[in-house]
Design an enzyme around this catalytic site. Structure first.
Site, PDB file in Angstrom:
ATOM      1  N   SER A 189       6.592  40.942 -36.391  1.00 56.52           N
ATOM      2  CA  SER A 189       5.302  40.720 -37.035  1.00 56.52           C
ATOM      3  C   SER A 189       4.286  41.782 -36.612  1.00 56.52           C
ATOM      4  CB  SER A 189       4.779  39.338 -36.611  1.00 56.52           C
ATOM      5  OG  SER A 189       3.413  39.217 -36.922  1.00 56.52           O
TER       6      SER A 189
ATOM      7  N   TYR B 251       1.821  34.003 -30.235  1.00 56.81           N
ATOM      8  CA  TYR B 251       2.779  34.235 -31.325  1.00 56.81           C
ATOM      9  C   TYR B 251       3.247  35.692 -31.326  1.00 56.81           C
ATOM     10  CZ  TYR B 251       4.351  35.238 -36.065  1.00 56.81           C
ATOM     11  OH  TYR B 251       5.075  35.702 -37.147  1.00 56.81           O
TER      12      TYR B 251
ATOM     13  N   LYS C  24       7.060  37.545 -30.293  1.00 51.78           N
ATOM     14  CA  LYS C  24       7.830  38.464 -31.155  1.00 51.78           C
ATOM     15  C   LYS C  24       8.160  39.741 -30.392  1.00 51.78           C
ATOM     16  CE  LYS C  24       8.164  36.035 -34.839  1.00 51.78           C
ATOM     17  NZ  LYS C  24       9.451  35.733 -35.460  1.00 51.78           N
TER      18      LYS C  24
HETATM   19  N1  NAD Z   1       4.852  34.527 -43.430  1.00 51.65           N
HETATM   20  C1  NAD Z   1       4.369  35.694 -42.992  1.00 51.65           C
HETATM   21  O1  NAD Z   1       3.413  36.257 -43.546  1.00 51.65           O
HETATM   22  C2  NAD Z   1       5.027  36.360 -41.791  1.00 51.65           C
HETATM   23  C3  NAD Z   1       4.431  37.517 -41.260  1.00 51.65           C
HETATM   24  C4  NAD Z   1       5.026  38.143 -40.175  1.00 51.65           C
HETATM   25  C5  NAD Z   1       6.206  37.639 -39.636  1.00 51.65           C
HETATM   26  N2  NAD Z   1       6.748  36.501 -40.159  1.00 51.65           N
HETATM   27  C6  NAD Z   1       7.999  35.990 -39.549  1.00 51.65           C
HETATM   28  O2  NAD Z   1       8.922  35.740 -40.579  1.00 51.65           O
HETATM   29  C7  NAD Z   1       9.758  34.629 -40.235  1.00 51.65           C
HETATM   30  C8  NAD Z   1       9.769  33.632 -41.367  1.00 51.65           C
HETATM   31  O3  NAD Z   1       8.426  33.216 -41.651  1.00 51.65           O
HETATM   32  P1  NAD Z   1       8.158  32.143 -42.796  1.00 51.65           P
HETATM   33  O4  NAD Z   1       6.781  32.343 -43.271  1.00 51.65           O
HETATM   34  O5  NAD Z   1       9.286  32.154 -43.763  1.00 51.65           O
HETATM   35  O6  NAD Z   1       8.206  30.802 -41.931  1.00 51.65           O
HETATM   36  P2  NAD Z   1       8.754  29.357 -42.334  1.00 51.65           P
HETATM   37  O7  NAD Z   1       8.139  28.378 -41.394  1.00 51.65           O
HETATM   38  O8  NAD Z   1       8.600  29.120 -43.788  1.00 51.65           O
HETATM   39  O9  NAD Z   1      10.309  29.491 -42.010  1.00 51.65           O
HETATM   40  C9  NAD Z   1      10.827  29.370 -40.708  1.00 51.65           C
HETATM   41  C10 NAD Z   1      12.106  28.538 -40.820  1.00 51.65           C
HETATM   42  O10 NAD Z   1      12.723  28.492 -39.547  1.00 51.65           O
HETATM   43  C11 NAD Z   1      13.184  27.163 -39.323  1.00 51.65           C
HETATM   44  N3  NAD Z   1      13.252  27.006 -37.862  1.00 51.65           N
HETATM   45  C12 NAD Z   1      12.236  27.088 -36.973  1.00 51.65           C
HETATM   46  N4  NAD Z   1      12.704  26.938 -35.728  1.00 51.65           N
HETATM   47  C13 NAD Z   1      14.040  26.762 -35.824  1.00 51.65           C
HETATM   48  C14 NAD Z   1      15.082  26.575 -34.881  1.00 51.65           C
HETATM   49  N5  NAD Z   1      14.848  26.495 -33.576  1.00 51.65           N
HETATM   50  N6  NAD Z   1      16.348  26.436 -35.333  1.00 51.65           N
HETATM   51  C15 NAD Z   1      16.615  26.508 -36.672  1.00 51.65           C
HETATM   52  N7  NAD Z   1      15.675  26.681 -37.604  1.00 51.65           N
HETATM   53  C16 NAD Z   1      14.402  26.811 -37.183  1.00 51.65           C
HETATM   54  C17 NAD Z   1      12.181  26.266 -40.006  1.00 51.65           C
HETATM   55  O11 NAD Z   1      12.686  24.998 -40.331  1.00 51.65           O
HETATM   56  C18 NAD Z   1      11.851  27.097 -41.252  1.00 51.65           C
HETATM   57  O12 NAD Z   1      12.726  26.784 -42.313  1.00 51.65           O
HETATM   58  C19 NAD Z   1       9.209  34.082 -38.920  1.00 51.65           C
HETATM   59  O13 NAD Z   1       9.991  34.584 -37.863  1.00 51.65           O
HETATM   60  C20 NAD Z   1       7.808  34.648 -38.856  1.00 51.65           C
HETATM   61  O14 NAD Z   1       7.383  34.822 -37.535  1.00 51.65           O
HETATM   62  C21 NAD Z   1       6.189  35.850 -41.210  1.00 51.65           C
END
Ligand code: NAD
Length: 330
Positions: free
Chosen positions: A117, A141, A145
């Site tokens: 991120s 957070y 990462k």
């Molecule tokens: N959404 C954004 O703008 C953004 C920006 C930068 C980085 N990210 C990174 O991208 C990734 C996905 O983000 P997102 O927005 O799709 O989040 P999200 O919450 O929609 O998806 C995360 C998924 O991981 C699953 N999960 C969490 N902990 C778990 C575990 N211990 N075991 C199994 N499953 C688990 C959750 O059930 C969920 O389905 C994350 O790592 C986040 O840090 C997202």
């Protein structure tokens, strides 16, 4: 190739799983549904309900599906929550990821694409932000990462792990079938769209006293399908890359007020915008330099025009006013 997608029932992971399937990869979604939706797992993917912290379940899944590569999306993602309760983030984002790395090593699975991120940078000292910008996260957070990126780099040096870390800026938008449904929703675009859908509801901008042209935060929005494309390209380049980190952003920032304006233009709905206090852990400006990913991976965003992002998210929101339904649907 058999690809395990942790967090593939979540927003970005599900879109990535969809793109992998379109390209004929075999996809195994591994998710504990703590924040994801069974209905978001694309048809054609195998689904395993499991926790990344559960080494035995991971090992069983690796053996059963003969996994070749892992895309690791699973994480806790709420910045504000990470400031309030860092323990949860260290456990789920760091400890569970270290378990994943160990079990991958034990099974000789040495291909990883990791969801990192822009939060690893903290307050930007230069805009746009290149990958070698100082890393000084201002919330747990971002710190979690960074810890996993560093662990993956040491695994690369010691055990030959091939890993690409993709530092996304702001993911937004939807595909025809898959969209953003977080509970609670803290991301800007779905919150504005909720206010547009339900015209009585206020939309709160968190702070308008940032050192930016209109006082609201500036963010670099990338369509989720372009982020998924970056993953597919990273996966293909893994054998040559070894270990690498790439920003996934456009190099163009929009202020939150500009996004509100784009939503008003696309939806043509009246909206009551109010200004609240700043949120903990929000840097003023986050804009990527995408130069490295464009040059080295040949990534070219196709869907990340702001109006297209808003239109795609609005279309999805109108079809799914309550998201995917209940949390543990299907
Ligand atoms: N959404 C954004 O703008 C953004 C920006 C930068 C980085 N990210 C990174 O991208 C990734 C996905 O983000 P997102 O927005 O799709 O989040 P999200 O919450 O929609 O998806 C995360 C998924 O991981 C699953 N999960 C969490 N902990 C778990 C575990 N211990 N075991 C199994 N499953 C688990 C959750 O059930 C969920 O389905 C994350 O790592 C986040 O840090 C997202």
């Amino acid at each position: 190739m058999n690809v395990l997608v942790t967090g593939g029932a979540g927003y970005i992971g599900s879109v990535c799983a969809e793109q992998l399937l379109m390209r004929k990869y075999r996809v195994i979604v591994y998710d504990n549904l703590s924040a994801g939706h069974r209905a978001a797992v694309p048809k054609g993917a195998q689904f395993v309900r499991g926790d990344v912290a559960d080494a035995q379940s991971l090992a069983r899944t690796f053996r059963r599906f003969k996994i070749d590569a892992v895309m690791h999306f699973a994480a806790n993602i709420l910045v504000e929550e990470s400031v309030r309760d860092p323990a949860v983030f260290y456990r789920n984002n760091v400890a569970a990821s270290l378990t994943l790395l160990e079990v991958m090593k034990e099974h000789g699975i040495l291909n990883l694409v990791f969801s990192s991120s822009a939060a690893v940078y903290g307050e930007a000292q230069t805009i746009p932000i290149p990958e070698d910008h100082p890393k000084a996260p201002i919330n747990p957070y971002g710190e979690t990462k960074l810890v996993v990126e560093r662990a993956a780099e040491w695994y690369h040096r010691a055990y030959g792990l091939k890993c690409v870390c993709l530092r996304y800026f702001n993911a937004a938008g939807a595909t025809r079938r898959l969209g953003e449904d977080h509970q609670p929703e803290t991301h800007l675009l779905p919150r504005i769209l909720d206010a547009a859908l339900d015209t009585g509801r206020d939309f709160i901008l968190y702070g308008d006293d940032y050192p930016t042209p209109d006082g609201t935060c500036v963010r670099d929005f990338v369509h989720v399908a372009d982020i998924a494309l970056a993953h597919v390209m990273a996966l293909k380049k893994l054998p040559k890359v070894g270990f690498a980190v790439y920003n996934v952003g456009l190099g163009r920032g929009y202020s939150l007020r500009e996004v509100v304006k784009a939503v008003q233009e696309v939806t043509r709905r009246p909206m009551n915008v109010t200004v609240g206090p700043r949120r903990a852990g929000d840097p003023a400006r986050l804009v990527a330099s995408p130069e490295k990913i464009c040059r080295e991976l040949g990534w070219q965003p196709r869907y990340s025009d702001l109006r297209y992002i808003v239109r795609s998210a609005w279309n999805w929101k109108r079809k799914h006013p309550h998201g995917y339904g209940s949390r543990h649907d299907c």
